[in-house]
Write a protein that holds these residues in place. Sequence first.
Motif, short mmCIF file in Angstrom:
data_model
loop_
_atom_site.label_atom_id
_atom_site.label_comp_id
_atom_site.label_asym_id
_atom_site.label_seq_id
_atom_site.Cartn_x
_atom_site.Cartn_y
_atom_site.Cartn_z
N MET A 100 42.73 38.50 -3.64
CA MET A 100 41.86 37.87 -4.62
C MET A 100 42.47 36.54 -5.06
O MET A 100 43.68 36.39 -5.12
N GLU A 101 41.61 35.59 -5.30
CA GLU A 101 42.09 34.27 -5.69
C GLU A 101 42.53 34.28 -7.14
O GLU A 101 41.98 34.98 -7.97
N GLY A 102 43.52 33.47 -7.42
CA GLY A 102 43.94 33.34 -8.81
C GLY A 102 43.53 31.98 -9.34
O GLY A 102 42.73 31.30 -8.73
N PRO A 103 44.12 31.57 -10.44
CA PRO A 103 45.08 32.38 -11.19
C PRO A 103 44.42 33.47 -12.01
O PRO A 103 43.25 33.36 -12.37
N VAL A 104 45.19 34.52 -12.26
CA VAL A 104 44.76 35.60 -13.13
C VAL A 104 45.52 35.45 -14.44
O VAL A 104 46.75 35.38 -14.44
N THR A 105 44.79 35.38 -15.52
CA THR A 105 45.41 35.24 -16.85
C THR A 105 45.09 36.47 -17.67
O THR A 105 43.93 36.85 -17.82
N LEU A 106 46.15 37.13 -18.16
CA LEU A 106 46.00 38.35 -18.95
C LEU A 106 46.83 38.26 -20.22
O LEU A 106 47.86 37.56 -20.25
#
Lengths: 114, 113
Positions: free
Chosen positions: A7-13
């Motif tokens: 899956m493409e990011g960026p992932v921000t959590l």
Amino acid sequence: GNSVTQMEGPVTLSEEAFLTINCTYTATGYPSLFWYVQYPGEGLQLLLKATKADDKGSNKGFEATYRKETTSFHLEKGSVQVSDSAVYFCALSDPAGGYQKVTFGTGTKLQVIP
Amino acid sequence: DGGITQSPKYLFRKEGQNVTLSCEQNLNHDAMYWYRQDPGQGLRLIYYSQIVNDFQKGDIAEGYSVSREKKESFPLTVTSAQKNPTAFYLCASSPTGSVNIQYFGAGTRLSVL
């Protein structure tokens, strides 16, 4: 040929949130599957691995299960910390053909905010 | 401490110049690898060596050369034929075995002046 799709990011959590990073693969043989992590300015480190179908790899609270039926190896963590901020690479190693070439995905950047 | 040492950490190349990146390991691993990392493209294999005095081209070998005269060392030369050398270069090694777990150095960032 072999391939890995992440899956493409960026992932921000936010801190303590649940993490899933999706990974699917295509392979001609019976590959081993890996997750590597890269912290800023560093090389990659092995995070976890699974060598056959239904194996679950785990390390530092991260888990991934080798699903042959869906050709997937999704990375999960129940509660992320700021220190988990890094780039995560899914990879496979296929012994077909005698040489175990490792194929890497493009990486997913994770940013965890306090 | 066992590991892989890459040097230098940063390197600058002038037009028409060859530069050599060093990679040394004290893990007693037979196999060694060079990868190129560009933003959004993951890792691409340049060369690999499964044993001393033998090496094979990877997916993007053009403009690069290697040698493997000692088990511990696998230097990479970026030649003037490589027209777009700016990237992060990673060296890795792996032990002989049924599962190819790779151990990485900290990388060398190469830029063009």
